[in-house]
Design a protein around this motif. Structure first.
Motif, PDB file in Angstrom:
ATOM      1  N   GLY A  68       0.828  -1.213   0.000  1.00  0.00           N
ATOM      2  CA  GLY A  68       0.000   0.000   0.000  1.00  0.00           C
ATOM      3  C   GLY A  68       0.859   1.259   0.000  1.00  0.00           C
ATOM      4  O   GLY A  68       0.619   2.184  -0.774  1.00  0.00           O
ATOM      5  N   ALA A  69       1.882   1.274   0.849  1.00  0.00           N
ATOM      6  CA  ALA A  69       2.740   2.451   0.979  1.00  0.00           C
ATOM      7  C   ALA A  69       3.518   2.690  -0.310  1.00  0.00           C
ATOM      8  O   ALA A  69       3.649   3.833  -0.769  1.00  0.00           O
ATOM      9  CB  ALA A  69       3.694   2.280   2.159  1.00  0.00           C
ATOM     10  N   ALA A  71       2.741   1.628  -3.372  1.00  0.00           N
ATOM     11  CA  ALA A  71       1.817   2.042  -4.434  1.00  0.00           C
ATOM     12  C   ALA A  71       1.425   3.504  -4.254  1.00  0.00           C
ATOM     13  O   ALA A  71       1.176   4.215  -5.229  1.00  0.00           O
ATOM     14  CB  ALA A  71       0.574   1.161  -4.426  1.00  0.00           C
ATOM     15  N   ALA A  72       1.391   3.956  -2.996  1.00  0.00           N
ATOM     16  CA  ALA A  72       1.011   5.344  -2.715  1.00  0.00           C
ATOM     17  C   ALA A  72       2.094   6.325  -3.136  1.00  0.00           C
ATOM     18  O   ALA A  72       1.835   7.517  -3.260  1.00  0.00           O
ATOM     19  CB  ALA A  72       0.702   5.509  -1.233  1.00  0.00           C
ATOM     20  N   GLY A  73       3.319   5.829  -3.326  1.00  0.00           N
ATOM     21  CA  GLY A  73       4.398   6.704  -3.781  1.00  0.00           C
ATOM     22  C   GLY A  73       5.560   6.817  -2.819  1.00  0.00           C
ATOM     23  O   GLY A  73       6.451   7.641  -3.004  1.00  0.00           O
ATOM     24  N   ALA A  74       5.559   5.965  -1.780  1.00  0.00           N
ATOM     25  CA  ALA A  74       6.617   6.024  -0.769  1.00  0.00           C
ATOM     26  C   ALA A  74       7.691   4.975  -1.046  1.00  0.00           C
ATOM     27  O   ALA A  74       7.416   3.944  -1.651  1.00  0.00           O
ATOM     28  CB  ALA A  74       6.021   5.794   0.618  1.00  0.00           C
ATOM     29  N   TYR A 199       1.770   6.930  -9.146  1.00  0.00           N
ATOM     30  CA  TYR A 199       1.459   6.484  -7.791  1.00  0.00           C
ATOM     31  C   TYR A 199       0.114   7.051  -7.347  1.00  0.00           C
ATOM     32  O   TYR A 199      -0.400   7.994  -7.940  1.00  0.00           O
ATOM     33  CB  TYR A 199       2.585   6.853  -6.816  1.00  0.00           C
ATOM     34  CG  TYR A 199       3.016   8.300  -6.824  1.00  0.00           C
ATOM     35  CD1 TYR A 199       3.877   8.794  -7.800  1.00  0.00           C
ATOM     36  CD2 TYR A 199       2.567   9.177  -5.834  1.00  0.00           C
ATOM     37  CE1 TYR A 199       4.276  10.123  -7.803  1.00  0.00           C
ATOM     38  CE2 TYR A 199       2.976  10.503  -5.824  1.00  0.00           C
ATOM     39  CZ  TYR A 199       3.819  10.973  -6.824  1.00  0.00           C
ATOM     40  OH  TYR A 199       4.208  12.290  -6.825  1.00  0.00           O
ATOM     41  N   LEU A 200      -0.447   6.427  -6.311  1.00  0.00           N
ATOM     42  CA  LEU A 200      -1.816   6.755  -5.891  1.00  0.00           C
ATOM     43  C   LEU A 200      -1.986   8.221  -5.512  1.00  0.00           C
ATOM     44  O   LEU A 200      -3.040   8.815  -5.754  1.00  0.00           O
ATOM     45  CB  LEU A 200      -2.228   5.877  -4.693  1.00  0.00           C
ATOM     46  CG  LEU A 200      -2.357   4.380  -4.954  1.00  0.00           C
ATOM     47  CD1 LEU A 200      -2.478   3.628  -3.630  1.00  0.00           C
ATOM     48  CD2 LEU A 200      -3.561   4.079  -5.849  1.00  0.00           C
ATOM     49  N   LEU A 201      -0.958   8.803  -4.881  1.00  0.00           N
ATOM     50  CA  LEU A 201      -1.086  10.168  -4.351  1.00  0.00           C
ATOM     51  C   LEU A 201      -0.509  11.217  -5.300  1.00  0.00           C
ATOM     52  O   LEU A 201      -0.207  12.331  -4.890  1.00  0.00           O
ATOM     53  CB  LEU A 201      -0.384  10.251  -2.988  1.00  0.00           C
ATOM     54  CG  LEU A 201      -0.885   9.279  -1.915  1.00  0.00           C
ATOM     55  CD1 LEU A 201       0.028   9.299  -0.692  1.00  0.00           C
ATOM     56  CD2 LEU A 201      -2.313   9.606  -1.488  1.00  0.00           C
ATOM     57  N   HIS A 202      -0.380  10.869  -6.544  1.00  0.00           N
ATOM     58  CA  HIS A 202       0.195  11.761  -7.550  1.00  0.00           C
ATOM     59  C   HIS A 202      -0.577  13.074  -7.606  1.00  0.00           C
ATOM     60  O   HIS A 202      -1.816  13.076  -7.555  1.00  0.00           O
ATOM     61  CB  HIS A 202       0.152  11.068  -8.914  1.00  0.00           C
ATOM     62  CG  HIS A 202       1.015  11.711  -9.946  1.00  0.00           C
ATOM     63  ND1 HIS A 202       0.659  12.853 -10.595  1.00  0.00           N
ATOM     64  CD2 HIS A 202       2.238  11.347 -10.436  1.00  0.00           C
ATOM     65  CE1 HIS A 202       1.619  13.182 -11.446  1.00  0.00           C
ATOM     66  NE2 HIS A 202       2.593  12.282 -11.369  1.00  0.00           N
TER      67      HIS A 202
ATOM     68  N   SER B  71      -8.210   7.716  -7.021  1.00  0.00           N
ATOM     69  CA  SER B  71      -7.192   6.668  -6.973  1.00  0.00           C
ATOM     70  C   SER B  71      -7.749   5.492  -6.183  1.00  0.00           C
ATOM     71  O   SER B  71      -8.532   5.668  -5.237  1.00  0.00           O
ATOM     72  CB  SER B  71      -5.906   7.187  -6.323  1.00  0.00           C
ATOM     73  OG  SER B  71      -5.120   7.866  -7.276  1.00  0.00           O
ATOM     74  N   THR B  83      -3.608  -2.725   3.951  1.00  0.00           N
ATOM     75  CA  THR B  83      -3.176  -2.050   2.729  1.00  0.00           C
ATOM     76  C   THR B  83      -3.416  -0.553   2.840  1.00  0.00           C
ATOM     77  O   THR B  83      -2.525   0.256   2.560  1.00  0.00           O
ATOM     78  CB  THR B  83      -3.942  -2.609   1.518  1.00  0.00           C
ATOM     79  OG1 THR B  83      -3.719  -4.020   1.461  1.00  0.00           O
ATOM     80  CG2 THR B  83      -3.469  -1.970   0.227  1.00  0.00           C
ATOM     81  N   GLY B  86      -1.077   1.273   5.055  1.00  0.00           N
ATOM     82  CA  GLY B  86       0.185   1.603   4.387  1.00  0.00           C
ATOM     83  C   GLY B  86       0.053   2.854   3.534  1.00  0.00           C
ATOM     84  O   GLY B  86       0.937   3.720   3.531  1.00  0.00           O
ATOM     85  N   VAL B  87      -1.068   2.973   2.828  1.00  0.00           N
ATOM     86  CA  VAL B  87      -1.299   4.147   1.971  1.00  0.00           C
ATOM     87  C   VAL B  87      -1.376   5.408   2.837  1.00  0.00           C
ATOM     88  O   VAL B  87      -0.752   6.429   2.537  1.00  0.00           O
ATOM     89  CB  VAL B  87      -2.597   3.984   1.141  1.00  0.00           C
ATOM     90  CG1 VAL B  87      -2.868   5.250   0.330  1.00  0.00           C
ATOM     91  CG2 VAL B  87      -2.522   2.765   0.232  1.00  0.00           C
ATOM     92  N   ALA B  90       1.992   6.393   4.154  1.00  0.00           N
ATOM     93  CA  ALA B  90       2.786   7.004   3.084  1.00  0.00           C
ATOM     94  C   ALA B  90       2.378   8.468   2.900  1.00  0.00           C
ATOM     95  O   ALA B  90       3.224   9.351   2.751  1.00  0.00           O
ATOM     96  CB  ALA B  90       2.589   6.231   1.785  1.00  0.00           C
ATOM     97  N   PHE B 104      -5.938  14.316   1.135  1.00  0.00           N
ATOM     98  CA  PHE B 104      -6.477  13.015   0.733  1.00  0.00           C
ATOM     99  C   PHE B 104      -7.237  12.396   1.893  1.00  0.00           C
ATOM    100  O   PHE B 104      -6.857  12.536   3.057  1.00  0.00           O
ATOM    101  CB  PHE B 104      -5.335  12.060   0.352  1.00  0.00           C
ATOM    102  CG  PHE B 104      -4.848  12.216  -1.065  1.00  0.00           C
ATOM    103  CD1 PHE B 104      -5.380  11.442  -2.084  1.00  0.00           C
ATOM    104  CD2 PHE B 104      -3.842  13.118  -1.366  1.00  0.00           C
ATOM    105  CE1 PHE B 104      -4.919  11.577  -3.385  1.00  0.00           C
ATOM    106  CE2 PHE B 104      -3.374  13.268  -2.661  1.00  0.00           C
ATOM    107  CZ  PHE B 104      -3.913  12.494  -3.672  1.00  0.00           C
TER     108      PHE B 104
END
Lengths: 401, 312
Positions: A68-69, A71-74, A199-202, B71, B83, B86-87, B90, B104
């Protein structure tokens, strides 16, 4: 100037993490890798890094949160061993197929059961088909160096695959050795900032991760992962060359030790290579016999052409497996090396040994016997079985031949 | 927190964040839950939507099409909580480092299979750690994606494909697990239980609170499934009304440890009103099974009393 230190393998990895200062580390403790998240938590508690630690409730969640992290961009990392990685199994595939450049510090330990906390390679070898790059180490120095190199390999646009940096539980993870550390600023510069493309937070785009892909699409996904593995070979060598410029230390797919004129070779992974090197020295010094060693560093992508080439002139080869796969023909390393040699029309006699399962020791005299066997096999052309054992107590089972 | 009066027309004319063209069934409650919850997002706010494997995931994100305007991440069946944690983490780091400017919000959806059962540990972990996220369970009371197998959310005596009613069986033996109460015991920022009543006001306002109360939040939304429950799609809203009027599915919320009843029926209806329109309870209306319905009624009465005591 490089910094001289005395560190355990776990300390070395943790120190590298401190230097790299990644964004997110979810982790769950398991022997013998527990110290790594502990050290990181301490760095955070003392304000030395600004990594966020997620104290997850299981290893499955550790890798899930890492996915998750990332994919989020970390820049996201974790560490584990043995059953911990077995619990992550599903997520290893998800991480690889989503092309997430996660770095996992794996401290190799036997899989249950029976439960055992000592080194063997059953955890990572079982995950060899998951789509992760796998890099192994003989010493604490190599663990540290591999860990730093893992990031530019994983994050390279030609690769974008997760990397498992493996070391042998207790033998290197807890054994303290002299080590050269690279200066902080040099490590930071070598690893660089993590700048993912999507990434998700783009800020300007949205992204969807983890689709349901029917049979029209699934197979191309796998082919894409294979392409990344193919391209990783070049990147691994480029990163090693850059690392050599920085430190003077040489890395490749594998290390060849006294192989220039070798007639008898051992192929091995991990810390036992050190013991084998001592045997090679001793045999060469006392008998003059031409013995050598290949120590695999990169198991995925497997350097099949290079290995076959390196073994093309020897008379006999012993392939050493530190994990079972209950195949009728071999252990995992045995299968890869034999297949590579077969395809290259290799002529050497091959014997495959299981050793060191669940942390069983292997000694210099064991390796001396192995080289003796290789000499006999080369002379007689008789290999008694597809695989044999080193250090197994006799009389414990009746093997059917 | 912003509190405005609920204007059905206004709320319904907000832009959809779940685009049409997904492949969920006609009359599916899960989709309505998703649309209603996402409507509660402020229009300027961005979101990352999480999703456990299930009907919703395989029908709304079939490569190469996504139905989500935000997203979105699907990882696996049992780890929607982990999951998204984690997002969210981040986000916090990247925000701290100045790499992200936008606000967000983090909302994840799971069915009762992914939430009550296989994803229970991951959910519990994420809630206990207090990530600023909302976990929404669209509870349709069985594993519908694989064809109506029982879950721990399945009501007692429901006919499912792993607890089939037959000569020697009256359906699922056990009573429902009370997940909203279990999550409330994690002492999270917000817990709400809802379904589709009163022009969606209850669900919409609870979703707003869940999303905009800092900290971990959990929404348990009864989301009927026409295939698993066996009802005509046009019956859904009536079934939801009966679920709350019989007190089978009480509407409540828990904030800062305080339990609040959201709705008390003027006249508590007998449970038959909820059971009768559904094929999964058809066997209960045979003469010899009267006793089973009485048992269900007793359990509901007991739990309703318990809830009312908590809410006092």
């Amino acid at each position: 100037m490089a910094i001289r230190e005395r560190l355990s393998g776990n300390e070395a990895v943790a120190y590298a993490i401190k230097q790299i200062n990644p964004d997110v580390m979810p982790a769950f403790p398991i022997t013998p890798s527990t110290e790594i998240p502990q050290y990181v938590a301490n760095y955070i508690a003392n304000g030395e890094i600004d990594t966020e630690f997620i104290p997850v409730e299981s290893e499955h969640s550790a890798m899930s949160a890492t996915v998750g992290a990332c994919a989020a961009g970390a820049r996201a990392i974790t560490a584990t061993s043995s059953c911990g990685m077995a619990l992550m199994w599903e997520e290893l595939y998800v991480a690889a197929s989503n092309r997430l450049p996660i770095v996992l510090a794996l401290v190799n330990r036997a899989l249950s059961g029976p439960i055992n906390i000592n080194a063997d390679h059953s955890d990572s070898m079982g995950a060899r088909d998951s789509g992760w790059i796998q890099i192994y180490a003989e010493s604490n120095q190599e663990v540290y160096d591999n860990y730093i190199q893992a990031f530019p390999i994983a994050e390279d646009k030609r690769v974008q695959l997760p990397v498992m940096v493996c070391q042998d539980g207790f033998i290197t993870s807890h054994g303290v050795e002299n080590i050269f550390l690279v200066e902080d600023d040099k490590v930071k510069c070598f690893v660089g900032e993590y700048e993912p493309e999507h990434y998700l937070l783009h800020p300007t785009e949205r992204m969807a991760v983890g689709p349901y892909a029917v049979s029209n699409y699934y197979m191309e996904t796998k082919r894409g992962q294979r392409q990344a593995m193919i391209q990783a070979r070049q990147v691994i060598l480029e990163v090693a060359a850059k690392f050599k410029e920085m430190t003077g230390r040489t890395y490749s797919f594998f290390e060849e030790y006294k192989m220039e004129d070798a007639e008898y070779a051992v192929v091995i992974i991990g810390s036992a290579a050190g013991t084998c090197k001592a045997a090679v020295e001793q045999i060469r010094n006392t008998t003059g016999k031409k013995v050598g060693l290949i120590k695999i560093r990169v198991f995925r992508p497997f350097p099949e052409k290079e290995i076959a080439e390196a073994l093309s002139k020897v008379k006999a080869v012993a392939i050493m497996d530190r994990s079972e796969m209950f195949s009728a023909t071999s252990g995992p390393l045995g299968a890869e090396v034999r297949a590579a040699m077969y395809q290259a029309h290799g002529t050497a006699q091959v014997v495959n040994y299981f050793y060191g399962l669940g942390g069983r020791d292997i000694t210099v005299s064991d390796f001396e016997k192995i080289y003796d066997n290789l000499e006999t096999i080369a002379r007689t052309h008789i290999v008694t079985g597809m695989y044999e054992y080193i250090g197994l107590r006799e009389g414990t089972l009746q093997e059917e031949k | 927190m912003e509190r405005t009066t609920y204007n059905f027309k206004e709320v319904m004319s907000k832009p959809e964040r779940l685009a049409p063209g997904h492949r969920m069934c006609a009359g599916c409650g899960g989709t309505i839950t998703v649309r209603t919850v996402l409507r509660a997002l402020k229009e300027g706010d961005r979101a990352v939507i999480g999703n456990a494997t299930g009907c919703l995931e395989v029908s709304s994100f079939m490569y190469p099409y996504t139905a989500y305007e935000d997203s979105y991440i699907h990882n696996a069946f049992e780890n929607a909580g982990a999951t998204l944690s984690g997002v969210e983490t981040a986000y916090n780091v990247l925000k701290k480092k100045g790499k992200i400017q936008d606000t967000f919000k983090f909302i994840t959806f799971g069915g009762d299979g992914g939430t009550y059962d296989i994803g229970f540990q991951s959910l519990s972990g994420a809630m206990e750690r207090g990530h600023d996220m909302v976990y929404v369970c669209y509870d349709n009371g069985a594993y519908m994606n694989t064809g109506t197998q029982r879950s721990s959310a399945t009501p007692q005596y429901a006919d499912t494909t792993t607890t089939p009613a037959g000569k020697a069986s009256a359906g699922k033996v056990q009573v429902r697990k009370d997940l909203a109460a279990i999550i409330a015991q994690h002492h999270v920022a917000y817990v709400g239980q809802s379904t589709f009543t009163a022009n969606f006001k209850d669900l919409y306002t609870k979703a707003q609170k869940a999303i905009y109360t800092p900290g971990a939040a959990f929404l348990n939304v009864m989301s009927p499934c026409p295939r698993g429950w066996g009802y005509e799609p046009s019956e859904m809203m009536n079934i939801c009304k009966m679920a709350v009027d019989t007190c089978y599915w009480p509407l409540f919320e828990v904030m800062e440890g305080k339990w609040i009843l959201s709705y008390e029926p003027k006249k508590k209806m007998p449970i038959e009103e909820f059971l009768r329109p559904q094929r999964r309870f058809r066997h209960l209306f045979k003469k010899e099974n009267e006793e089973l319905i009485a048992q269900i009624q007793l359990e509901i009465d007991k739990r309703w009393e318990e809830l009312r005591n908590k809410c006092n």
